[in-house]
Design a protein around this motif. Structure first.
Motif, short mmCIF file in Angstrom:
data_model
loop_
_atom_site.label_atom_id
_atom_site.label_comp_id
_atom_site.label_asym_id
_atom_site.label_seq_id
_atom_site.Cartn_x
_atom_site.Cartn_y
_atom_site.Cartn_z
N THR A 34 0.82 -1.20 0.00
CA THR A 34 0.00 0.00 0.00
C THR A 34 0.86 1.26 0.00
O THR A 34 0.37 2.33 -0.31
CB THR A 34 -0.95 0.03 1.20
OG1 THR A 34 -0.21 -0.27 2.35
CG2 THR A 34 -2.10 -0.93 1.03
N GLU A 35 2.19 1.13 0.36
CA GLU A 35 3.02 2.34 0.36
C GLU A 35 3.54 2.65 -1.03
O GLU A 35 3.55 3.78 -1.46
CB GLU A 35 4.20 2.15 1.32
CG GLU A 35 3.75 2.38 2.77
CD GLU A 35 4.69 1.74 3.75
OE1 GLU A 35 5.85 1.49 3.40
OE2 GLU A 35 4.24 1.48 4.88
N SER A 36 4.00 1.63 -1.70
CA SER A 36 4.57 1.81 -3.02
C SER A 36 3.48 1.54 -4.05
O SER A 36 2.80 0.52 -3.96
CB SER A 36 5.70 0.78 -3.14
OG SER A 36 6.63 1.20 -4.04
N PRO A 37 3.28 2.44 -5.02
CA PRO A 37 2.14 2.22 -5.94
C PRO A 37 2.40 1.08 -6.92
O PRO A 37 3.54 0.71 -7.18
CB PRO A 37 2.06 3.55 -6.68
CG PRO A 37 3.45 4.09 -6.67
CD PRO A 37 4.06 3.65 -5.37
N VAL A 38 1.34 0.58 -7.46
CA VAL A 38 1.43 -0.34 -8.59
C VAL A 38 1.58 0.53 -9.83
O VAL A 38 0.85 1.52 -9.98
CB VAL A 38 0.17 -1.23 -8.68
CG1 VAL A 38 0.13 -1.98 -10.00
CG2 VAL A 38 0.12 -2.21 -7.50
N CYS A 65 -2.15 3.33 -7.33
CA CYS A 65 -1.50 2.97 -8.59
C CYS A 65 -1.36 4.21 -9.48
O CYS A 65 -2.03 5.22 -9.26
CB CYS A 65 -2.31 1.90 -9.33
SG CYS A 65 -3.94 2.41 -9.83
N THR A 66 -0.45 4.12 -10.42
CA THR A 66 -0.25 5.19 -11.40
C THR A 66 -0.23 4.56 -12.79
O THR A 66 0.42 3.53 -13.00
CB THR A 66 1.10 5.90 -11.16
OG1 THR A 66 1.17 6.29 -9.79
CG2 THR A 66 1.25 7.13 -12.03
N VAL A 67 -0.95 5.20 -13.71
CA VAL A 67 -1.00 4.72 -15.10
C VAL A 67 -0.09 5.60 -15.94
O VAL A 67 -0.18 6.83 -15.88
CB VAL A 67 -2.45 4.80 -15.65
CG1 VAL A 67 -2.49 4.38 -17.12
CG2 VAL A 67 -3.41 3.97 -14.81
N PHE A 68 0.79 5.01 -16.74
CA PHE A 68 1.64 5.75 -17.67
C PHE A 68 1.16 5.46 -19.09
O PHE A 68 1.21 4.31 -19.54
CB PHE A 68 3.10 5.33 -17.50
CG PHE A 68 3.64 5.67 -16.14
CD1 PHE A 68 4.11 6.95 -15.87
CD2 PHE A 68 3.64 4.73 -15.12
CE1 PHE A 68 4.57 7.28 -14.60
CE2 PHE A 68 4.10 5.05 -13.86
CZ PHE A 68 4.57 6.33 -13.59
N GLU A 69 0.67 6.49 -19.75
CA GLU A 69 0.10 6.33 -21.09
C GLU A 69 0.96 7.10 -22.10
O GLU A 69 1.23 8.29 -21.92
CB GLU A 69 -1.35 6.81 -21.10
CG GLU A 69 -1.96 7.04 -22.48
CD GLU A 69 -1.94 5.83 -23.41
OE1 GLU A 69 -2.33 4.73 -22.99
OE2 GLU A 69 -1.51 6.00 -24.57
N ALA A 70 1.36 6.41 -23.17
CA ALA A 70 2.24 7.03 -24.16
C ALA A 70 1.59 8.20 -24.91
O ALA A 70 2.25 9.18 -25.22
CB ALA A 70 2.70 5.96 -25.16
N GLY A 108 10.41 -4.78 -5.33
CA GLY A 108 9.78 -3.75 -6.16
C GLY A 108 10.45 -3.63 -7.52
O GLY A 108 11.35 -4.39 -7.87
N VAL A 109 10.02 -2.62 -8.26
CA VAL A 109 10.44 -2.49 -9.64
C VAL A 109 10.61 -1.01 -9.99
O VAL A 109 9.95 -0.16 -9.38
CB VAL A 109 9.39 -3.19 -10.56
CG1 VAL A 109 8.04 -2.50 -10.48
CG2 VAL A 109 9.84 -3.28 -12.00
N ALA A 133 10.29 5.57 -12.44
CA ALA A 133 9.24 5.51 -11.42
C ALA A 133 9.40 4.22 -10.65
O ALA A 133 9.64 3.16 -11.26
CB ALA A 133 7.87 5.56 -12.09
N LYS A 134 9.30 4.32 -9.31
CA LYS A 134 9.45 3.12 -8.49
C LYS A 134 8.08 2.62 -8.06
O LYS A 134 7.21 3.42 -7.70
CB LYS A 134 10.25 3.46 -7.23
CG LYS A 134 11.72 3.41 -7.46
CD LYS A 134 12.45 3.38 -6.14
CE LYS A 134 13.94 3.24 -6.46
NZ LYS A 134 14.79 3.68 -5.42
N GLY A 135 7.91 1.33 -8.10
CA GLY A 135 6.62 0.78 -7.69
C GLY A 135 6.75 -0.59 -7.07
O GLY A 135 7.82 -1.20 -7.10
#
Ligand SMILES: Cc1cc2nc3c(=O)[nH]c(=O)nc-3n(C[C@H](O)[C@H](O)[C@H](O)COP(=O)(O)OP(=O)(O)OC[C@H]3O[C@@H](n4cnc5c(N)ncnc54)[C@H](O)[C@@H]3O)c2cc1C
Length: 297
Positions: free
Chosen positions: A2-6, A29-34, A141-142, A156-158
């Motif tokens: 819950t601390e680090s986003p998806v 969560c965070t979405v990255f869209e091109a 994480g990633v 971005a870290k997740g």
């Protein structure tokens, strides 16, 4: 978790639906869209009852879906002699607890985007942000590498990264470097929408023709109460020899109806005029039917 986003690569239908679900269960969560901006791209798409069940569960109900489409009532296969080969009811009429919806893909996509921004805030969907790769961090994480529209690059870290970046996925390419390229399935599709009067049940998906040459059409909007006309989504398709692969330069291009109308010139019955349907289209696109083999894991 819950601390680090998806992190989600791709704000298409899959990426945004996943983001809404994660938000619903309390996972940031965070979405990255091109794409630099969200635009209503695409035409008709059918969502089966199992998909609609998930949307209802996300609080995206009839009111929302009736603005971007309408419940499908029937699925019918018709031969070139104009007679039914097979027809069956769909969605609620077929006994499901949820309807099947025929929607405008672009408007449905915008609906998901608007809901995501409304519920999660504008920072949750980062436009102009292409995920070009990732690395697994030693402490867990990633980190995803993001290329921004202005040319800058960041990381971005997740907690984890979900590759929802479509058929040309960069995430999958890194995970499966030996995956075979996409291949052409040997069919060309011309797709468009035309204002027309819905036939049969008023919301029927009709497949017409043969395995070599066919036409699919169905309404994707409720009829305009003033005119009785709906947006009719149609796909005209011809099977071609694919032994030499796809020879055009693009996979998606706008074309003139004269380029392919001759394939369907005599497709006229007292209940349907296919050449007129094609001729009166707003815009027509040519797409080869492409596919990708599944990866082993
Ligand atoms: C423009 C468009 C029009 C379509 N039109 C139709 C249609 O009319 N009828 C139909 O049946 N199906 C259509 N489809 C296909 C259908 O929407 C998809 O097959 C289905 O929604 C699969 O969803 P997805 O989320 O996996 O991928 P997609 O819906 O393809 O979404 C992938 C998203 O990821 C983004 N993206 C790609 N690479 C990266 C990256 N490296 N980093 C970040 N973001 C990235 C793309 O811009 C896109 O928004 C269309 C798809 C697209 C993209």
């Amino acid at each position: 978790m819950t601390e680090s986003p998806v992190l989600i690569a791709g704000g298409g239908i899959g990426g945004l639906a996943t983001a809404l679900t994660l938000h619903q269960i309390g996972v940031p969560c965070t979405v990255f869209e091109a794409a630099r901006e969200m635009r209503p791209l695409g035409v008709g798409i059918n969502m089966q009852p199992n998909a609609v069940r998930e949307l209802y569960d996300l609080g995206i109900g009839e009111g929302d879906l009736d603005r971007v489409g309408l419940p499908a009532r029937e699925w019918a296969l018709v031969g070139l002699n104009g007679n039914d080969i097979y027809a069956e009811p769909r969605g609620l009429l077929a006994g499901y607890n949820w309807p099947q919806y025929a929607v405008h893909r672009g408007q449905f996509h915008m609906l998901l985007h608007d809901k995501a921004v409304e519920r999660m805030g504008p920072q949750a969907v980062r436009l102009g942000s292409r995920v070009t790769g990732y690395r697994n961090n030693s402490g867990g994480g990633v980190s995803a590498r993001i290329e921004h529209a202005d040319g800058s690059v960041s990381e971005a870290k997740g907690a984890l990264l979900i590759g929802a970046d479509g058929i040309h996925s960069a995430v999958r390419a890194q995970m499966h470097p030996a995956q075979p390229p996409i291949h052409w399935g040997g069919a060309i599709m011309w797709r468009g929408t035309t204002w027309g009067r819905p036939i049969r049940s008023g919301s029927s998906f009709v497949g017409l023709g043969t395995h070599r040459q066919r036409m699919v059409f169905y309404p994707i909007s409720h009829p305009d109460p003033r005119t009785g006309l709906s947006i009719i989504n149609w796909i005209a398709e011809v099977t071609m020899d694919n032994s030499e692969g796809w020879k055009q330069s693009g996979w998606f291009r706008q074309v003139d109806t004269a380029d392919f109308l001759h394939h369907f010139a005599d497709w006229m019955w007292d209940w349907l005029d296919v050449p007129a349907l094609i001729r009166q289209a707003d815009t027509v696109f040519e797409n080869p039917m492409i596919d990708r083999d599944p990866v082993p894991t």
